[in-house]
Scaffold this motif. Structure first.
Motif, PDB file in Angstrom:
ATOM      1  N   LYS B   8     -10.898  32.343   7.727  1.00  0.00           N
ATOM      2  CA  LYS B   8     -11.147  30.983   7.734  1.00  0.00           C
ATOM      3  C   LYS B   8     -13.012  30.619   7.814  1.00  0.00           C
ATOM      4  N   HIS B   9     -13.206  29.755   7.734  1.00  0.00           N
ATOM      5  CA  HIS B   9     -14.435  29.722   7.762  1.00  0.00           C
ATOM      6  C   HIS B   9     -15.017  27.850   7.863  1.00  0.00           C
ATOM      7  N   PRO B  10     -15.469  27.551   8.660  1.00  0.00           N
ATOM      8  CA  PRO B  10     -16.679  26.354   9.256  1.00  0.00           C
ATOM      9  C   PRO B  10     -17.524  26.234   7.576  1.00  0.00           C
ATOM     10  N   ASP B  11     -17.129  24.809   7.315  1.00  0.00           N
ATOM     11  CA  ASP B  11     -18.504  24.617   6.354  1.00  0.00           C
ATOM     12  C   ASP B  11     -19.658  24.813   6.910  1.00  0.00           C
ATOM     13  N   ALA B  33     -18.282  31.772  19.250  1.00  0.00           N
ATOM     14  CA  ALA B  33     -17.627  33.059  18.809  1.00  0.00           C
ATOM     15  C   ALA B  33     -16.639  33.710  17.675  1.00  0.00           C
ATOM     16  N   HIS B  34     -16.916  31.976  16.460  1.00  0.00           N
ATOM     17  CA  HIS B  34     -16.548  32.933  14.892  1.00  0.00           C
ATOM     18  C   HIS B  34     -17.520  33.861  14.381  1.00  0.00           C
ATOM     19  N   LEU B  35     -19.103  33.461  14.910  1.00  0.00           N
ATOM     20  CA  LEU B  35     -19.852  34.583  14.395  1.00  0.00           C
ATOM     21  C   LEU B  35     -19.884  35.551  14.615  1.00  0.00           C
ATOM     22  N   VAL B  37     -17.247  37.059  14.901  1.00  0.00           N
ATOM     23  CA  VAL B  37     -16.292  38.332  14.183  1.00  0.00           C
ATOM     24  C   VAL B  37     -16.397  38.101  12.903  1.00  0.00           C
ATOM     25  N   CYS B  38     -17.694  37.518  12.034  1.00  0.00           N
ATOM     26  CA  CYS B  38     -17.981  37.114  11.189  1.00  0.00           C
ATOM     27  C   CYS B  38     -18.694  37.021  10.405  1.00  0.00           C
ATOM     28  N   ALA B  39     -18.504  38.473   9.766  1.00  0.00           N
ATOM     29  CA  ALA B  39     -19.723  39.244   8.683  1.00  0.00           C
ATOM     30  C   ALA B  39     -20.450  37.964   7.559  1.00  0.00           C
ATOM     31  N   ARG B  40     -19.366  37.427   7.340  1.00  0.00           N
ATOM     32  CA  ARG B  40     -19.526  36.246   6.252  1.00  0.00           C
ATOM     33  C   ARG B  40     -20.578  34.476   6.570  1.00  0.00           C
ATOM     34  N   CYS B  41     -19.866  34.456   7.457  1.00  0.00           N
ATOM     35  CA  CYS B  41     -20.665  33.590   8.174  1.00  0.00           C
ATOM     36  C   CYS B  41     -21.987  33.548   8.860  1.00  0.00           C
ATOM     37  N   ARG B  42     -21.797  35.071   9.199  1.00  0.00           N
ATOM     38  CA  ARG B  42     -23.501  35.410  10.316  1.00  0.00           C
ATOM     39  C   ARG B  42     -24.674  35.241   8.920  1.00  0.00           C
TER      40      ARG B  42
HETATM   41 ZN   LIG Z   1     -16.482  33.473   8.706  1.00  0.00          ZN
END
Ligand SMILES: [Zn+2]
Lengths: 189, 215
Positions: B8-11, B33-35, B37-42
């Motif tokens: 689940k990702h931030p807008d 913190a989310h970045l 662990v999240c390749a998509r948001c990076r």
């Molecule tokens: Zn994400």
């Protein structure tokens, strides 16, 4: 809109990337000085527009350029242009400062539009091409999307600050940013 | 828990504001913190930085004081400063130590209703960071927001409407969201939440609690 990405701007960004790679390979000081002259004045101008004091903008710009020298070894031209990489360094400096200062930085508003400092255009070709390119990009968007992106990037405002200022719900502000961003992403790709 | 992949990702509008340096420290810390662990948001952040560079380099110029020759440094090891250049997945407890700088049990927890404890990590008028720790199965008070709220799960999981949020996930709520999170029965749930306006509770008891602890 297709011609936006095929332009003299490309030569400019390639030149910066070549300078950065030369610093990376051989700690080339003349290349660093050249890159500094190309980038530092723009970083400083950007930070002043975001509402920071002239002194603070100068310090962050100097700091960021020093980080460019120190961290040049980490730059990867396959991942990004020199510009994008330097931008990310500047941005992380801002975030670090904000964390250290707590919310003090919100006081940055007081400098907004009062710095009395005016941009000087160097009148050179490089300055004009990047500026034109940005204007052409923004012209591709409906005005309300362009405006929210300018408020985000140029003025450094949060969603809430934008929502309060334009008198719209947060959700509307977020979707304007999201859609404008998506559209520009396709154009700069 | 060390190889989290958030789902689940931030807008993306959050990553634009993060890229533009426009967020307060509470929202920034949650996104960082989310970045981690999240390749998509990076990847989205990198796109936002590409656009940021267009703005920075398309703007004017202001003369800088002076150029000084950089110092010669021997054996400098630079840390990777840029999120999207990192490939490694950080685990959240490690992140917690790094950014919050204290152990969970050393926090100043306050009871906030049945099965729920909260701790105020930072509180500025437009930028508050809360940690929430809830027992398995706890149903949180029904509330809406007067601003934005980003919640990141550090441990366990909770449900909201028909969505489940697990470790590393972000729930992105605005002033139009009315919700009532429910903690999974499997174990306790720990979250951090950044808010930029007071929460609005719909029940009487939570409203009383709000007066005392000021959520
Ligand atoms: Zn994400």
């Amino acid at each position: 809109m297709k011609e936006v990405s095929t332009d003299p701007n490309r030569a400019e960004t390639d030149h910066e990337t070549a300078l950065l790679l030369s610093i990376q390979k051989s700690r080339n000081q003349p290349a660093y000085e050249k890159l500094f002259q190309l980038m530092a004045p723009k970083i400083k101008s950007f930070l002043i527009h975001q509402g920071r004091s002239v002194d603070e903008a100068e310090n962050i710009a100097q700091d960021a350029m020093l980080a460019v020298w120190r961290k040049a070894g980490l730059f990867n031209p396959d991942k990004s242009s020199a510009r994008t990489w330097v931008y990310a360094i500047v941005r992380n400096r801002m975030i670090d400062l904000q964390r250290r200062a707590g919310r003090e930085m919100r006081g940055k508003d007081k400098y907004r539009h009062e710095s009395g400092v005016e941009d000087v255009s160097n009148g050179g070709v490089t300055d004009a091409t990047s500026r034109d390119r940005l204007q052409r990009l923004l012209a591709e968007l409906p005005e309300e999307q362009a405006t929210t992106l300018v408020m985000s990037y140029v003025e450094g405002k949060s969603h809430k600050e934008i929502a309060d200022e334009v008198g719209l719900p947060l959700g509307t502000v977020k979707s304007r940013i999201r859609i404008g961003f998506q559209r520009l992403q396709e154009l700069v790709a | 828990m060390s190889t989290t992949n958030a789902s689940k990702h931030p807008d993306s509008s959050w990553l634009v504001s993060y890229s533009a340096g426009g967020l307060g420290p509470s929202f920034s810390v949650i996104l960082q913190a989310h970045l981690a662990v999240c390749a998509r948001c990076r990847c989205t952040l990198k796109q936002a930085d590409v656009l940021g560079a267009e703005f920075m380099f398309g703007a004017g110029e202001v003369p800088v004081g002076s150029f000084s020759t950089p110092p010669h440094e021997i054996g400098v090891r630079a840390d990777e400063p840029i999120e999207w250049s990192r490939d490694t997945i950080t685990d959240l407890p490690q992140f917690f130590d790094q950014y919050i700088g204290t152990h969970l049990d050393c926090l100043n927890w306050m009871a906030a209703g049945k099965g729920l404890k909260v701790c105020k990590l930072s509180s500025q008028p437009d930028d508050r960071l809360w940690m929430l720790r809830a027992q398995p199965g706890t149903v949180l008070p029904r509330h809406s927001h007067s601003g934005s709220e980003l919640t990141l799960v550090l441990k366990g999981a909770y449900f909201c409407e028909d969505t489940i949020y697990g470790v590393g996930d972000i729930e992105d709520a605005t002033d139009e969201t009315l919700h009532q999170p429910m903690v999974s029965a499997e174990g306790e749930c720990i979250c951090i939440a950044a808010v930029d306006g007071p929460l609005r509770f719909t029940g009487l008891l939570p409203r009383l609690a709000q007066r005392f602890i000021g959520i």
